[in-house]
Design a protein around this motif. Structure first.
Motif, PDB file in Angstrom:
ATOM      1  N   ALA A 188       0.892  -1.271  -0.074  1.00 33.99           N
ATOM      2  CA  ALA A 188      -0.010  -0.043  -0.108  1.00 33.99           C
ATOM      3  C   ALA A 188       0.913   1.128  -0.030  1.00 33.99           C
ATOM      4  CB  ALA A 188      -0.618  -0.012   1.111  1.00 33.99           C
ATOM      5  N   PRO A 189       0.680   2.208  -0.956  1.00 34.61           N
ATOM      6  CA  PRO A 189       1.586   3.294  -1.050  1.00 34.61           C
ATOM      7  C   PRO A 189       0.838   4.301  -0.234  1.00 34.61           C
ATOM      8  CG  PRO A 189       0.228   3.033  -3.031  1.00 34.61           C
ATOM      9  CD  PRO A 189       0.026   1.896  -2.247  1.00 34.61           C
ATOM     10  N   MET A 190       1.718   5.419   0.107  1.00 32.91           N
ATOM     11  CA  MET A 190       0.927   6.536   0.586  1.00 32.91           C
ATOM     12  C   MET A 190       0.202   7.244  -0.400  1.00 32.91           C
ATOM     13  SD  MET A 190       2.444   9.461   3.332  1.00 32.91           S
ATOM     14  CE  MET A 190       3.057   8.198   4.407  1.00 32.91           C
ATOM     15  N   GLY A 240       8.958   2.923   6.455  1.00 34.81           N
ATOM     16  CA  GLY A 240       9.662   1.977   5.467  1.00 34.81           C
ATOM     17  C   GLY A 240       9.223   2.762   4.240  1.00 34.81           C
ATOM     18  N   GLY A 246       8.313   3.235  -2.387  1.00 35.04           N
ATOM     19  CA  GLY A 246       9.225   4.382  -2.514  1.00 35.04           C
ATOM     20  C   GLY A 246       8.307   5.557  -3.102  1.00 35.04           C
ATOM     21  N   TYR A 274      14.837   3.800   4.552  1.00 31.76           N
ATOM     22  CA  TYR A 274      15.000   2.418   4.769  1.00 31.76           C
ATOM     23  C   TYR A 274      13.882   1.203   4.579  1.00 31.76           C
ATOM     24  CZ  TYR A 274      19.286   3.224   7.378  1.00 31.76           C
ATOM     25  OH  TYR A 274      20.654   3.857   7.571  1.00 31.76           O
ATOM     26  N   GLU A 275      14.186   0.271   4.028  1.00 32.21           N
ATOM     27  CA  GLU A 275      13.168  -0.779   3.883  1.00 32.21           C
ATOM     28  C   GLU A 275      13.616  -2.083   4.292  1.00 32.21           C
ATOM     29  OE1 GLU A 275       9.919  -1.242   2.762  1.00 32.21           O
ATOM     30  OE2 GLU A 275      10.427  -3.321   3.314  1.00 32.21           O
ATOM     31  N   PHE A 277      11.703  -5.596  -1.596  1.00 39.03           N
ATOM     32  CA  PHE A 277      10.968  -4.361  -1.606  1.00 39.03           C
ATOM     33  C   PHE A 277      11.675  -3.315  -1.969  1.00 39.03           C
ATOM     34  CE2 PHE A 277       6.962  -5.565   1.125  1.00 39.03           C
ATOM     35  CZ  PHE A 277       6.636  -6.572  -0.040  1.00 39.03           C
ATOM     36  N   ASP A 315      16.465  -2.602   8.872  1.00 44.10           N
ATOM     37  CA  ASP A 315      15.474  -2.418   9.801  1.00 44.10           C
ATOM     38  C   ASP A 315      15.926  -1.112  10.590  1.00 44.10           C
ATOM     39  OD1 ASP A 315      14.066  -2.398  12.050  1.00 44.10           O
ATOM     40  OD2 ASP A 315      14.199  -4.771  12.254  1.00 44.10           O
ATOM     41  N   ILE A 316      14.913  -0.339  10.180  1.00 40.39           N
ATOM     42  CA  ILE A 316      15.066   1.168  11.086  1.00 40.39           C
ATOM     43  C   ILE A 316      15.160   1.115  12.320  1.00 40.39           C
ATOM     44  CG2 ILE A 316      12.437   1.581  11.029  1.00 40.39           C
ATOM     45  CD1 ILE A 316      15.318   4.184  10.297  1.00 40.39           C
ATOM     46  N   LEU A 317      14.413   0.167  12.954  1.00 40.87           N
ATOM     47  CA  LEU A 317      14.481   0.056  14.517  1.00 40.87           C
ATOM     48  C   LEU A 317      15.926  -0.498  14.917  1.00 40.87           C
ATOM     49  CD1 LEU A 317      11.234  -1.812  14.928  1.00 40.87           C
ATOM     50  CD2 LEU A 317      11.780   0.489  14.991  1.00 40.87           C
ATOM     51  N   ASP A 335       6.390   5.477   8.149  1.00 38.81           N
ATOM     52  CA  ASP A 335       5.320   4.545   7.752  1.00 38.81           C
ATOM     53  C   ASP A 335       5.205   3.413   7.864  1.00 38.81           C
ATOM     54  OD1 ASP A 335       2.915   3.650   6.428  1.00 38.81           O
ATOM     55  OD2 ASP A 335       3.440   4.462   4.525  1.00 38.81           O
TER      56      ASP A 335
HETATM   57  C1  SAM Z   1       3.056   0.913   4.231  1.00 41.46           C
HETATM   58  S1  SAM Z   1       4.759   0.603   3.425  1.00 41.46           S
HETATM   59  C2  SAM Z   1       5.083   2.008   3.080  1.00 41.46           C
HETATM   60  C3  SAM Z   1       4.781   2.550   2.018  1.00 41.46           C
HETATM   61  C4  SAM Z   1       5.409   3.976   1.358  1.00 41.46           C
HETATM   62  N1  SAM Z   1       5.632   4.913   2.536  1.00 41.46           N
HETATM   63  C5  SAM Z   1       5.053   4.540   0.028  1.00 41.46           C
HETATM   64  O1  SAM Z   1       4.919   5.517   0.312  1.00 41.46           O
HETATM   65  O2  SAM Z   1       5.366   3.682  -0.854  1.00 41.46           O
HETATM   66  C6  SAM Z   1       5.400  -0.123   4.863  1.00 41.46           C
HETATM   67  C7  SAM Z   1       6.787  -0.542   4.440  1.00 41.46           C
HETATM   68  O3  SAM Z   1       7.500  -0.705   5.663  1.00 41.46           O
HETATM   69  C8  SAM Z   1       8.282  -1.777   5.807  1.00 41.46           C
HETATM   70  N2  SAM Z   1       8.908  -1.872   7.114  1.00 41.46           N
HETATM   71  C9  SAM Z   1       8.182  -2.741   8.285  1.00 41.46           C
HETATM   72  N3  SAM Z   1       9.041  -2.524   9.200  1.00 41.46           N
HETATM   73  C10 SAM Z   1      10.172  -1.904   8.952  1.00 41.46           C
HETATM   74  C11 SAM Z   1      11.110  -1.638   9.680  1.00 41.46           C
HETATM   75  N4  SAM Z   1      11.370  -1.878  11.066  1.00 41.46           N
HETATM   76  N5  SAM Z   1      12.356  -0.898   9.062  1.00 41.46           N
HETATM   77  C12 SAM Z   1      12.161  -0.741   7.696  1.00 41.46           C
HETATM   78  N6  SAM Z   1      11.175  -1.224   7.027  1.00 41.46           N
HETATM   79  C13 SAM Z   1       9.924  -1.646   7.620  1.00 41.46           C
HETATM   80  C14 SAM Z   1       7.544  -2.813   5.212  1.00 41.46           C
HETATM   81  O4  SAM Z   1       8.314  -4.047   4.723  1.00 41.46           O
HETATM   82  C15 SAM Z   1       6.800  -2.228   4.098  1.00 41.46           C
HETATM   83  O5  SAM Z   1       7.253  -2.176   2.602  1.00 41.46           O
END
Ligand code: SAM
Length: 241
Positions: free
Chosen positions: A69-71, A95, A99, A115-116, A121, A143-145, A161
């Motif tokens: 799901a994109p924003m 994440g 993009g 970061y993804e 992805f 992982d951003i965390l 997001d």
């Molecule tokens: C809803 S999508 C983001 C959509 C994005 N903002 C866009 O506009 O295309 C959430 C993404 O966060 C990633 N994600 C989840 N936890 C994460 C983490 N801890 N660090 C980095 N990415 C993470 C997921 O794999 C997923 O691709």
């Protein structure tokens, strides 16, 4: 990068000076695009016209390969407006997803680091960023965390997001420049509430959670009225360090 628009709403991205583009309306010689003014028309070998347009963020939004799901543009617009992201800014995003947000931010900010955690992805997002021709958007697989604790910053803005945005709030506070903004996006009430609590506990001020409404107008033969489609996207929380 050039957006080629042809009959029937067909659109193609191409590089001026590149090789030939094969379409169902014939073959387009991309070398002919070199030096052409925006809005010029070139013809395929079948004599079909293609108009050369300068691509803009909504074109990328339409054509980017989606992995989730994109924003939506309405939410992206609100984030940009309420954080004041501008051409001198360095932005941290996660994440990345496909993009979409990162690309919009890349058309405005000086630099975007995104970061993804899912490698597939992240690779797809890199291709989307390449398609948009944005050398200032750096997609990192991670992982951003985990990574946010290692990042030095400072960043002018942080956009999150992802489901675990709450767990990145304290890290976001640390890497932000004083006065910088955090924006989080959560599709669910519970997630938004948890994220907001974490944002407040991290020490942010000016915390505000919003839903951005958008309603299309249907223009028909019998009259004009708001579309009856009402769609929920998510809750945006904006906060300032
Ligand atoms: C809803 S999508 C983001 C959509 C994005 N903002 C866009 O506009 O295309 C959430 C993404 O966060 C990633 N994600 C989840 N936890 C994460 C983490 N801890 N660090 C980095 N990415 C993470 C997921 O794999 C997923 O691709």
């Amino acid at each position: 990068m050039v957006l080629l628009r042809a009959a029937g709403g067909r659109e193609y991205f191409a590089s001026a000076g590149g090789e030939k583009l094969h379409t169902d309306l014939g073959i387009v010689d991309l070398k002919k695009l070199e030096g052409m003014a925006w809005g010029s028309t070139i013809e395929s070998h079948l004599g079909k016209p293609f108009m050369a347009l300068k691509p803009r963020a909504p074109d990328f939004f339409k054509h980017m390969r989606r992995t989730g799901a994109p924003m939506m543009p309405k939410d992206i617009g609100a984030i940009i407006a309420y954080t004041g992201i501008c051409p001198s800014d360095t932005v941290l995003d996660a994440g990345t997803g496909s993009g979409v947000l990162a690309v919009y931010l890349g058309t405005i900010a000086k630099k975007v680091v995104t970061y993804e955690s899912n490698e597939q992805f992240a690779n797809n997002a890199k291709k989307n960023v390449e398609l948009a021709g944005l050398g200032n958007v750096e997609v990192r697989h991670g992982d951003i965390l985990e990574e946010i604790g290692r990042l030095e910053g400072p960043f002018d803005a942080v956009t999150l997001d992802l489901q675990d945005a709450a767990r990145a709030a304290a890290g976001a506070y640390r890497v932000l420049l004083p006065g910088g903004f955090l924006a989080t996006y959560s599709p669910f009430f519970e997630q938004a509430a948890e994220t907001r609590k974490a944002i407040e506990e991290a020490g942010f001020s000016e915390v505000n959670t919003i839903i951005v409404g958008e309603q299309e107008l249907e223009v028909g033969r019998r009259g004009t009225r708001p579309s009856t489609r009402v769609g929920h996207t998510g809750f945006i929380t904006i906060a300032r360090k």
